[in-house]
Write an enzyme that holds these catalytic residues in place. Structure first.
Site, PDB file in Angstrom:
ATOM      1  N   GLU A 287       9.517  19.003 -25.382  1.00 26.05           N
ATOM      2  CA  GLU A 287       8.845  19.320 -24.108  1.00 26.05           C
ATOM      3  C   GLU A 287       9.536  20.488 -23.397  1.00 26.05           C
ATOM      4  O   GLU A 287       8.896  21.261 -22.690  1.00 26.05           O
ATOM      5  CB  GLU A 287       8.810  18.091 -23.181  1.00 26.05           C
TER       6      GLU A 287
ATOM      7  N   HIS B 292      -0.715  18.763 -26.813  1.00 23.59           N
ATOM      8  CA  HIS B 292      -0.889  17.327 -26.578  1.00 23.59           C
ATOM      9  C   HIS B 292      -2.194  16.750 -27.109  1.00 23.59           C
ATOM     10  O   HIS B 292      -2.294  15.546 -27.314  1.00 23.59           O
ATOM     11  CB  HIS B 292      -0.736  17.017 -25.085  1.00 23.59           C
TER      12      HIS B 292
ATOM     13  N   ARG C 294      -3.346  22.584 -14.317  1.00 20.98           N
ATOM     14  CA  ARG C 294      -2.383  21.620 -14.817  1.00 20.98           C
ATOM     15  C   ARG C 294      -2.632  21.276 -16.288  1.00 20.98           C
ATOM     16  O   ARG C 294      -1.736  20.818 -16.984  1.00 20.98           O
ATOM     17  CB  ARG C 294      -2.420  20.355 -13.944  1.00 20.98           C
TER      18      ARG C 294
ATOM     19  N   ASN D 115      -0.776  20.415 -21.134  1.00 17.51           N
ATOM     20  CA  ASN D 115      -1.205  19.665 -22.314  1.00 17.51           C
ATOM     21  C   ASN D 115      -1.099  20.476 -23.597  1.00 17.51           C
ATOM     22  O   ASN D 115      -1.586  20.044 -24.644  1.00 17.51           O
ATOM     23  CB  ASN D 115      -2.644  19.174 -22.133  1.00 17.51           C
TER      24      ASN D 115
ATOM     25  N   LYS E 237       2.575  11.557 -11.515  1.00 21.49           N
ATOM     26  CA  LYS E 237       1.673  10.665 -12.248  1.00 21.49           C
ATOM     27  C   LYS E 237       2.394   9.363 -12.549  1.00 21.49           C
ATOM     28  O   LYS E 237       3.471   9.364 -13.149  1.00 21.49           O
ATOM     29  CB  LYS E 237       1.270  11.304 -13.572  1.00 21.49           C
TER      30      LYS E 237
ATOM     31  N   HIS F 234       6.694  10.103 -28.967  1.00 19.86           N
ATOM     32  CA  HIS F 234       5.836  11.091 -28.296  1.00 19.86           C
ATOM     33  C   HIS F 234       6.317  12.531 -28.523  1.00 19.86           C
ATOM     34  O   HIS F 234       5.531  13.402 -28.891  1.00 19.86           O
ATOM     35  CB  HIS F 234       5.757  10.770 -26.807  1.00 19.86           C
TER      36      HIS F 234
ATOM     37  N   LYS G   1       7.442  23.091 -14.579  1.00 20.18           N
ATOM     38  CA  LYS G   1       6.408  22.085 -14.361  1.00 20.18           C
ATOM     39  C   LYS G   1       6.036  22.010 -12.879  1.00 20.18           C
ATOM     40  O   LYS G   1       4.861  21.878 -12.535  1.00 20.18           O
ATOM     41  CB  LYS G   1       6.861  20.701 -14.863  1.00 20.18           C
TER      42      LYS G   1
ATOM     43  N   HIS H 239      -1.581  13.486 -29.097  1.00 21.76           N
ATOM     44  CA  HIS H 239      -2.161  12.175 -28.786  1.00 21.76           C
ATOM     45  C   HIS H 239      -2.918  11.607 -29.981  1.00 21.76           C
ATOM     46  O   HIS H 239      -2.882  10.398 -30.237  1.00 21.76           O
ATOM     47  CB  HIS H 239      -3.071  12.281 -27.562  1.00 21.76           C
TER      48      HIS H 239
ATOM     49  N   ARG I 138       0.820  -1.226   0.000  1.00 23.89           N
ATOM     50  CA  ARG I 138       0.000   0.000   0.000  1.00 23.89           C
ATOM     51  C   ARG I 138       0.850   1.271   0.000  1.00 23.89           C
ATOM     52  O   ARG I 138       0.438   2.311   0.513  1.00 23.89           O
ATOM     53  CB  ARG I 138      -0.956   0.021   1.187  1.00 23.89           C
TER      54      ARG I 138
ATOM     55  N   GLU J 211      -4.631  17.602 -10.862  1.00 20.70           N
ATOM     56  CA  GLU J 211      -5.054  17.854 -12.230  1.00 20.70           C
ATOM     57  C   GLU J 211      -6.533  18.184 -12.349  1.00 20.70           C
ATOM     58  O   GLU J 211      -7.255  17.568 -13.143  1.00 20.70           O
ATOM     59  CB  GLU J 211      -4.744  16.624 -13.112  1.00 20.70           C
TER      60      GLU J 211
END
Lengths: 385, 385
Positions: free
Chosen positions: A200, A262, A255, A259, A158, A281, A241, A266, A136, A251
């Protein structure tokens, strides 16, 4: 560019790394940026307090660096184990997660011990998620080995894996206890991956820091060559960032600015079947950034001069900037729009985009008409055919 | 006991449920305890704000209650989907976790939607963990359908699955947004499961509330029969556990008190191969509680009268209280000690136990000599042979 590099390395070998604090209350941590950090990893990680550390990596990166890292840890009395998964996005799976979790348990990693993610974004996402759920939650340290991972996935907490239903759909927010961004590790990075990560870096300037974008235009050669400019680029990107993430850890709001480019990116990745031979990417992001600025221009929001500068700089470093640059083609406007709709919530025919009023002036635009996006994409395709 | 039950139900059908707040800062939530709550679940869950709710259950419980729950939700305009897994502990696996996560994604559960765990401890642990990781966390509501789940697993936020290396070794702390403990659902619970859950009820009295233990001695028949005493027992148990969890959400200290009887119990479960035909968790806990008190007595910590009262009450309700009560035998003292060592950290031949100075006076005892435990177990086995 070969001659100055050794002296630079000598000059910075004894230098203190740059420290970028990520202020998240009790989950705060530091990102250290500098050359040769992997060889100092032992004492820095041992200082967090642990008896054992499990190094999670992929077989390629493990072959290059796992022994050095392990030796540095063992020299401080920390017991180590190494778990290496297959390189590549396919390792972000339920099966590999189970493999890593069971590997951590077999290595007798306790709540008070540590997981060290040594690798690029895939390893960071996978190892971070395993750390979040084994017993956990155990602490983890990131040692990102690609530029993309150093400036992007090492900040924000993330973690996750892919589901058959889409990428990154299963995971956890789990902040690292420490990030060691060893910029010397990037010396062995293939140029294409270096460029992809650099897209980026540029993004942070485009979001809200026009001075950083100008700095990139002037200093990109040093970033690629491995001089002090590389450390500065990584540190400024992380700081940018971190500032956004600190405002919006889970998010729910701001945030989304991260993107920028993006939504298009994507869709392009989906259209190319996530095949890294066609598009990685960062390359998709480079095209996405250009599209976001040209779309903003077409909507009358952004001066054409700024959109031109963005595409100009990215092309200068060797990145793709147009739909026509996608090997094998990016597909029709309708197909691209469908791919976007899968990514973003489309409410009543409207999408949420990050648009820009100029370089360093991006904003969240809700309710962008799907028809306007389609018309823009059709124009782009027409102009380039 | 049949005659009064209907009138009791009528009397409490319109009554407000008992509310037990679990104060955990921004993760605070309420446990509602009462008869018939499942039929009011729709408006109570819809009040949390969601467009869709995925009901995760096992096939046995789903056949009994999923339609009623689904109907109640749909009547408030909440879209529902039901995911049913196989009943039993084997569903706490990596494979079933993947199945539930993919099921939630296929049901288009978004960050703002909800997972409803409808079932016993296995379903709660599994569904809660899936909710913790799908889209990096969606909210979940627990509707526990066993006494054990109502008084134990619905409080505390522990979710997880088993690994080949041990039980509950992979999971997350994920607090529910609401718990609906519908005590009428227990009317259909097999007596053996009712008794097993009751062992955990008694445990709360033994930890720090001698008045509650006395209350149990007087009112246990009402708890089993389904009168208002059952609601009171569930509410008092939840309140007791909530108080401990609020002091120690991440299980770093005081929360260990909840393990009273559990070091012995886990060893017994391991010795019986986790075979529910031989021993279910609550039965192991009943024996474990008696052993903890008799061991405390042997160490000169606890009056023999108290140890006798504990065993007496548990035997009265039909629970096992001695090693000799384990069908097929519990194994030798050495084997039991080995099984304990796997569960707890053994430091230099010493274990951590929860011991008691009397009923309602338990405490964390570190550094208990393994030899003392062995000698006690040998005596127990000898006395009962």
């Amino acid at each position: 560019m070969t001659a100055p590099t050794p002296s630079r390395r000598l000059a910075s070998a004894g230098a203190e790394p740059v420290r970028v604090p990520v202020p998240l209350g009790e989950r705060s941590y530091d990102i250290l940026v500098g050359r040769g950090l992997i060889d100092e990893a032992g004492p820095r990680i041992a200082a967090l307090g642990c008896r054992a550390a499990a190094i999670v990596s992929d077989t390629t990166v493990a072959a290059l660096y796992a022994k050095r890292l392990s030796a540095s840890l063992q020299a401080t009395g920390v017991r180590t184990a190494t778990i290496a998964v297959a390189p590549g996005e396919l390792s972000k799976s339920y099966e590999t997660l189970a493999q890593v979790c069971d590997g951590l348990l077999a290595a007798r990693i306790e709540r008070s011990d540590l997981v060290v993610a040594l690798g690029g974004g895939v390893v960071g996402d996978l190892a971070g998620f395993a750390a979040a759920v084994v017993r956990r939650g155990v602490r983890f340290v990131q040692i990102p080995t690609t530029l993309l991972a150093q400036v992007d996935s090492s900040v924000g907490g993330k973690t996750g894996i892919n589901s058959p239903h889409g990428k990154n759909l299963v995971g956890a927010f789990h902040q690292p206890s420490l990030v060691l961004a060893d910029t010397a590790l990037l010396d062995s990075l293939p140029l294409r991956e270096m460029r992809a990560g650099y897209a980026e870096v540029v993004k942070y300037g485009l979001i809200d820091d026009p001075h950083f974008f100008e700095w990139c235009e002037r200093h990109w050669r040093g970033v690629f060559a491995g001089g002090p400019e590389r450390d500065e680029a990584v540190a400024r990107s992380c700081r940018a960032k971190a500032a956004v993430v600190a405002r919006d850890e889970r998010e729910d709001g701001d945030r989304a600015l991260l993107n920028l480019g993006h939504t298009f990116a994507h869709a392009l990745e989906r259209m190319t079947g996530y095949d890294p031979r066609r598009l990685v990417h960062g390359e998709a992001v480079a095209i996405g950034l250009c599209l976001a600025f040209r779309f903003s221009m077409r909507l009358g929001l952004c001066p054409g001069q700024d959109a031109g500068r963005v595409a100009g700089h990215l092309a200068t470093v060797g990145l793709p900037t147009r739909l026509a640059d996608v090997p094998g083609g990016a597909g029709s406007a309708d197909a691209l729009l469908d791919a976007m709709a899968q990514d973003k919530k489309v409410k009543d025919g409207a999408l949420t985009f990050i648009l820009a009023r100029g370089i360093g002036q991006s904003f969240i635009a809700r309710g962008v008409e799907a028809d306007a996006v389609r018309a823009f994409l059709e124009e782009e395709i027409l102009a380039q055919s």
